[in-house]
Structure formats: C-alpha cells, structure tokens
Design a protein around this motif. Structure first.
Motif, short mmCIF file in Angstrom:
data_model
loop_
_atom_site.label_atom_id
_atom_site.label_comp_id
_atom_site.label_asym_id
_atom_site.label_seq_id
_atom_site.Cartn_x
_atom_site.Cartn_y
_atom_site.Cartn_z
N THR A 149 47.07 56.32 48.53
CA THR A 149 47.54 57.57 47.95
C THR A 149 48.39 58.34 48.96
OG1 THR A 149 45.51 58.68 48.68
CG2 THR A 149 45.51 57.71 46.47
N ASP A 150 48.89 59.48 48.54
CA ASP A 150 49.75 60.27 49.42
C ASP A 150 49.02 60.78 50.66
OD1 ASP A 150 51.80 59.89 47.63
OD2 ASP A 150 51.39 61.75 46.52
N ASP A 151 47.72 61.03 50.52
CA ASP A 151 46.96 61.53 51.67
C ASP A 151 46.44 60.41 52.56
OD1 ASP A 151 45.19 60.49 49.89
OD2 ASP A 151 43.84 62.23 49.87
N GLY A 152 46.78 59.14 52.25
CA GLY A 152 46.39 58.03 53.09
C GLY A 152 45.10 57.35 52.70
N SER A 153 44.43 57.83 51.67
CA SER A 153 43.19 57.19 51.24
C SER A 153 43.49 55.95 50.41
CB SER A 153 42.34 58.18 50.43
OG SER A 153 43.06 58.62 49.29
N LEU A 154 42.54 55.04 50.39
CA LEU A 154 42.72 53.77 49.70
C LEU A 154 42.63 53.98 48.19
CD1 LEU A 154 43.01 50.67 50.00
CD2 LEU A 154 40.51 50.55 49.99
N ALA A 155 43.69 53.58 47.48
CA ALA A 155 43.70 53.69 46.02
C ALA A 155 43.31 52.39 45.35
CB ALA A 155 45.09 54.13 45.54
N ASP A 156 43.77 51.27 45.91
CA ASP A 156 43.46 49.96 45.34
C ASP A 156 43.39 48.95 46.48
OD1 ASP A 156 43.01 47.81 43.71
OD2 ASP A 156 45.08 47.64 43.00
N GLY A 157 42.33 48.16 46.50
CA GLY A 157 42.14 47.18 47.56
C GLY A 157 42.87 45.88 47.35
N GLY A 158 43.60 45.75 46.24
CA GLY A 158 44.29 44.51 45.94
C GLY A 158 43.40 43.53 45.19
N ILE A 159 43.95 42.37 44.90
CA ILE A 159 43.19 41.33 44.21
C ILE A 159 42.18 40.71 45.17
CG2 ILE A 159 43.35 39.14 42.97
CD1 ILE A 159 46.14 39.92 42.11
N ASP A 160 40.98 40.50 44.68
CA ASP A 160 39.93 39.92 45.51
C ASP A 160 40.25 38.45 45.80
OD1 ASP A 160 37.65 39.34 46.86
OD2 ASP A 160 36.28 39.59 45.16
N LEU A 161 40.52 38.14 47.06
CA LEU A 161 40.85 36.76 47.44
C LEU A 161 39.65 35.84 47.40
CD1 LEU A 161 43.25 37.38 50.46
CD2 LEU A 161 43.85 36.96 48.07
N ASN A 162 38.45 36.40 47.40
CA ASN A 162 37.23 35.59 47.39
C ASN A 162 36.63 35.45 46.00
OD1 ASN A 162 37.13 35.26 50.33
ND2 ASN A 162 36.67 37.44 50.36
N MET A 163 37.40 35.83 45.00
CA MET A 163 36.93 35.71 43.62
C MET A 163 36.92 34.24 43.21
SD MET A 163 38.50 37.60 40.25
CE MET A 163 40.13 37.00 40.70
N GLU A 164 35.83 33.82 42.59
CA GLU A 164 35.71 32.42 42.17
C GLU A 164 36.66 32.13 41.02
OE1 GLU A 164 31.69 31.57 41.27
OE2 GLU A 164 30.95 31.91 43.30
N GLN A 165 37.17 30.90 41.02
CA GLN A 165 38.08 30.42 39.97
C GLN A 165 39.35 31.25 39.88
OE1 GLN A 165 37.42 27.58 38.52
NE2 GLN A 165 35.41 27.46 39.50
N GLY A 166 39.76 31.82 40.99
CA GLY A 166 40.99 32.59 41.02
C GLY A 166 42.12 31.80 41.65
N MET A 167 43.32 32.34 41.55
CA MET A 167 44.48 31.67 42.13
C MET A 167 44.36 31.57 43.64
SD MET A 167 47.25 30.16 41.47
CE MET A 167 48.71 29.60 42.32
N ALA A 168 43.74 32.57 44.25
CA ALA A 168 43.58 32.54 45.71
C ALA A 168 42.73 31.37 46.17
CB ALA A 168 42.97 33.86 46.19
N GLU A 169 41.77 30.96 45.35
CA GLU A 169 40.93 29.82 45.72
C GLU A 169 41.76 28.55 45.85
OE1 GLU A 169 37.61 29.38 46.44
OE2 GLU A 169 37.58 31.55 46.63
N HIS A 170 42.71 28.37 44.95
CA HIS A 170 43.58 27.19 45.02
C HIS A 170 44.50 27.26 46.24
CE1 HIS A 170 42.04 26.16 41.12
NE2 HIS A 170 42.57 27.23 40.55
N LEU A 171 44.99 28.45 46.55
CA LEU A 171 45.85 28.59 47.73
C LEU A 171 45.07 28.32 49.02
CD1 LEU A 171 47.81 31.82 46.71
CD2 LEU A 171 48.64 29.46 46.67
N LYS A 172 43.83 28.77 49.07
CA LYS A 172 43.01 28.49 50.25
C LYS A 172 42.71 27.00 50.38
CE LYS A 172 39.87 31.62 49.17
NZ LYS A 172 38.65 32.48 49.27
N ASP A 173 42.50 26.34 49.25
CA ASP A 173 42.27 24.89 49.29
C ASP A 173 43.50 24.15 49.81
OD1 ASP A 173 39.72 25.26 48.33
OD2 ASP A 173 40.26 24.86 46.24
N VAL A 174 44.68 24.62 49.41
CA VAL A 174 45.92 23.99 49.88
C VAL A 174 46.07 24.16 51.39
CG1 VAL A 174 48.44 24.12 49.78
CG2 VAL A 174 47.11 24.19 47.68
N ILE A 175 45.75 25.35 51.90
CA ILE A 175 45.85 25.58 53.35
C ILE A 175 44.86 24.70 54.10
CG2 ILE A 175 45.47 27.28 55.17
CD1 ILE A 175 46.58 29.40 53.31
N LEU A 176 43.63 24.62 53.62
CA LEU A 176 42.62 23.80 54.29
C LEU A 176 43.00 22.32 54.24
CD1 LEU A 176 39.31 25.49 53.07
CD2 LEU A 176 40.33 25.61 55.34
#
Length: 204
Positions: A111-138
């Motif tokens: 936000t304008d005062d510097g507080s967190l408004a959204d933490g983004g997409i959870d990279l540790n969410m199961e069956q998410g796109m991030a899981e496939h990207l992490k598998d590719v890196i590993l």
C-alpha cells in the motif's frame, strides 16, 4: 491451530515470508549446481574442455617460422567442448525462465504507507504451477551435476517435456476429445430408450 482434518488458511504475511524463503532456496540450488558444473568441466576436465572454448571461439596462435599460425584443437575436444557449452547455456535458460516465472508469481504488492497488501501467489501451494517450475529446476540441477560424469545423462531431462505432454493430455486434450465423442454416443442410447418406451406403451 487449524481444526483437525482441515488445511489452515495462510495469511498474506506468511505467504510472503515463505515465498521469499522458497526463492532463496531454489536460487542456492541454481548457483550451486552451475558452480559445480563449471568447476568440474573447467578444472578437472581441463584437457577435454580447455578454457579458451568457454571464453572465446578464436583459435590459439603460436609462432612458426617467423609468423603466427593458427593451431586448431582436435575434433574430439572441439565437439566435447561445444556440447558442454550448449548444455551449460541450456541450463541457464531453463533456470532463468523458471526462476523468473516463480519470482513474478510471488511478487507482492504494498500500500501507499508501505504495509503489505498482497503476498503474491503461494509458491508452496500443492498442484500449482509453481510446483511444476520447482520440479523443472530440481531436475535440471540433478541432471547438470550428474552430466559432469557423462553427457548422456541429459537424456533424463526429457522427463520434463514428457511430463508436460502427459499433463496436457490429462487436463486439456483428453477431456476435449471425450466431450466431442460423448454427444455421438448419446444418440444411440436415446434411440434405444425411445424404442423401449414404445414397447412398454404397446403392452399397455
């Protein structure tokens, strides 16, 4: 504490902190695997992949009878060095694409005062796109390190596109073909049902 049998809901601050730790962890994996690969192929196997093949493509020059003559490397050395270069560049492309995608997914908003408004997409969410990207890196990191002993290990990286094709068929292509064939299969069933209804009406 979350109720037993139910998954606890993460807050935006927790997601932000976990995403940051996840990105750091996979960045260390990328840097570590790349460092091991470069060190082994540049130092230990220096005879097969000399330093000049990694730095420039120019020929070495040696004095001969008053002039400089170009000395070309042996074909086997040139082929091995070229394959090592291609594998290293390919790894960097895969790492960069996957890590950048994860970083953009986990990008927070404030936000304008510097507080967190959204933490983004959870990279540790199961069956998410991030899981496939992490598998590719590993997978890339494991194959990259093991390829220090044999370049044939890179064939195992074909598991990544194979997995992608499998998910494409299961989630998109398979249901699409099934949905097209289902109306055609329903027509004979409807005709049979009408015949049975007519027979029952005749009996009465």
């Amino acid at each position: 504490m979350a109720p037993k049998g139910k998954a606890g809901t993460k807050g935006k601050k927790q997601i932000f902190e976990e995403n940051r730790e996840t990105l750091r962890f996979y960045l260390r994996i990328i840097l570590g695997a790349s460092a091991v690969y470069a060190a082994v192929n540049l130092v230990i196997f220096y005879s097969a992949a000399s330093a000049w093949t990694w730095v420039s493509a120019r020929h070495r020059l040696l004095p001969r009878r008053g002039h400089w003559a170009a000395v070309r490397p042996w074909p086997s050395q040139l082929t091995a060095a070229s394959l090592l270069q291609v594998a290293f560049i390919f790894s960097l492309v895969v790492y960069g694409t996957s890590y950048r995608s994860m970083n953009s997914m986990a990008k927070p908003s404030f936000t304008d005062d510097g507080s967190l408004a959204d933490g983004g997409i959870d990279l540790n969410m199961e069956q998410g796109m991030a899981e496939h990207l992490k598998d590719v890196i590993l997978l890339t990191a494991i194959v990259q390190v093991l390829s220090c002993f044999s370049l044939y290990v890179w064939y195992f990286w074909l598991l990544a596109p194979g997995r992608a094709l499998y998910l494409l068929w299961v989630n998109i292509l398979g249901p699409w073909f099934t949905a097209e064939s289902s109306p055609a299969a329903q027509e004979p069933n409807e005709k049979k049902q009408r015949r049975q209804e007519r027979r029952q009406m005749k009996r009465f």
